[in-house]
Design an enzyme around this catalytic site. Sequence first.
Site, PDB file in Angstrom:
ATOM      1  N   ASN A  11      13.471  -0.785  99.324  1.00 12.73           N
ATOM      2  CA  ASN A  11      12.448  -1.797  99.598  1.00 12.73           C
ATOM      3  C   ASN A  11      11.818  -1.465 100.952  1.00 12.73           C
ATOM      4  OD1 ASN A  11      10.948  -4.082 100.111  1.00 12.73           O
ATOM      5  ND2 ASN A  11      12.705  -5.428 100.458  1.00 12.73           N
ATOM      6  N   LYS A  13       9.435  -2.869 102.366  1.00 12.60           N
ATOM      7  CA  LYS A  13       8.867  -4.068 103.004  1.00 12.60           C
ATOM      8  C   LYS A  13       7.422  -3.795 103.436  1.00 12.60           C
ATOM      9  CE  LYS A  13      13.476  -5.292 104.560  1.00 12.60           C
ATOM     10  NZ  LYS A  13      14.234  -6.467 104.894  1.00 12.60           N
ATOM     11  N   HIS A  99      13.219 -12.326  96.722  1.00 10.14           N
ATOM     12  CA  HIS A  99      13.806 -11.791  97.956  1.00 10.14           C
ATOM     13  C   HIS A  99      13.933 -12.928  98.964  1.00 10.14           C
ATOM     14  CE1 HIS A  99      14.329  -9.457 101.609  1.00 10.14           C
ATOM     15  NE2 HIS A  99      14.598  -8.405 100.852  1.00 10.14           N
ATOM     16  N   GLU A 101      13.409 -13.051 102.005  1.00  6.38           N
ATOM     17  CA  GLU A 101      12.270 -13.170 102.932  1.00  6.38           C
ATOM     18  C   GLU A 101      11.139 -13.977 102.295  1.00  6.38           C
ATOM     19  OE1 GLU A 101      11.874  -9.013 103.962  1.00  6.38           O
ATOM     20  OE2 GLU A 101      13.712  -9.137 105.136  1.00  6.38           O
ATOM     21  N   GLU A 169      22.118 -10.358  97.590  1.00  3.12           N
ATOM     22  CA  GLU A 169      21.662 -10.084  98.950  1.00  3.12           C
ATOM     23  C   GLU A 169      21.881 -11.329  99.819  1.00  3.12           C
ATOM     24  OE1 GLU A 169      18.729  -6.598  99.190  1.00  3.12           O
ATOM     25  OE2 GLU A 169      17.616  -8.456  99.208  1.00  3.12           O
ATOM     26  N   GLY A 175      18.984  -7.032 107.394  1.00  2.00           N
ATOM     27  CA  GLY A 175      18.421  -6.581 108.668  1.00  2.00           C
ATOM     28  C   GLY A 175      19.245  -6.971 109.885  1.00  2.00           C
ATOM     29  N   SER A 210      21.807  -4.667 104.866  1.00  3.80           N
ATOM     30  CA  SER A 210      22.281  -3.742 105.904  1.00  3.80           C
ATOM     31  C   SER A 210      23.088  -2.570 105.341  1.00  3.80           C
ATOM     32  CB  SER A 210      23.102  -4.496 106.960  1.00  3.80           C
ATOM     33  OG  SER A 210      22.297  -5.440 107.620  1.00  3.80           O
TER      34      SER A 210
HETATM   35  C1  PEP Z   1      16.197  -5.850 101.807  1.00  3.50           C
HETATM   36  O1  PEP Z   1      15.128  -5.974 102.382  1.00  3.50           O
HETATM   37  O2  PEP Z   1      16.303  -6.111 100.597  1.00  3.50           O
HETATM   38  C2  PEP Z   1      17.359  -5.391 102.579  1.00  3.50           C
HETATM   39  C3  PEP Z   1      18.517  -5.327 101.977  1.00  3.50           C
HETATM   40  O3  PEP Z   1      17.115  -5.084 103.875  1.00  3.50           O
HETATM   41  P1  PEP Z   1      18.111  -4.297 104.882  1.00  3.50           P
HETATM   42  O4  PEP Z   1      18.729  -3.156 104.118  1.00  3.50           O
HETATM   43  O5  PEP Z   1      17.209  -3.819 105.995  1.00  3.50           O
HETATM   44  O6  PEP Z   1      19.137  -5.267 105.331  1.00  3.50           O
END
Ligand code: PEP
Length: 249
Positions: A11, A13, A99, A101, A169, A175, A210
């Site tokens: 992803n 982003k 997601h 976010e 997630e 992040g 992460s």
């Molecule tokens: C994500 O955006 O789905 C994600 C898992 O981000 P990160 O790996 O940066 O934590």
Amino acid sequence: MAKRRRLVVGNWKMYGRLTSGLVLARDLVEQAEARKPLHFDMVICPPVTLTWAISETIMGTPLMLGAQDCHTATHGAYTGDISAAQLADLGCRYVILGHSERRLKHGESNQLIAQKLEAAQLAGLTAILCVGETAEQLASGSTTDIITRQVQECLPEKYRAAHLVIAYEPAWAIGTGQQPAPDTIAEVHKIIRQALGIAGETVQILYGGSVSPANAEAILLQDEVDGVLVGSASINSDGFWAIAEKCNA
Ligand code: PEP
């Protein structure tokens, strides 16, 4: 029962411009071609501005294309929005939905996500449905309830299990460099499988939050984990491949 094939999703982003995005896509393709045949699937979800250029770049290669969101309608007066049919038209095969976010920064509800998921599947896309608890929900011990409700409420009545992937997630892990322990991830994946009922046997369940080259192996060693959804570490070709290769573990 046949083992579920593993899946690695990147992803990107809201990162990447035309030049840098194409360099990254070409590099990922080069590394994929050098490792053929792959024993897992790889999907990249660039920002929608790069979709067409990257679609042309990865056509006919082992990489598949995804998007990061879609609208509930096929077309209409929705300024600034993009439909699942339009994404499919550009070569997308997957779309990330729900997601954290988008749940937290755009106020997306389970009900809205269910409508998007229906639209995505109608357009022929595979939906990558993200579920996960916030830090407060974790602290109050409500992870199981939250995840079960998200799975049940985000799935429309007539969803297609063959076109569904679920990503666990935890919002607090995205992040932040923090993660649940690998055995906790496996436990939550079991809860998701239970919530899915019979479909739980075949639907791929990924972990995201992460994931890095340093921690991917411990996560992917869990039988329950069918792959990973990677955010920031996916915009570096070597790093993303270092994670993906742990699928062979
Ligand atoms: C994500 O955006 O789905 C994600 C898992 O981000 P990160 O790996 O940066 O934590």
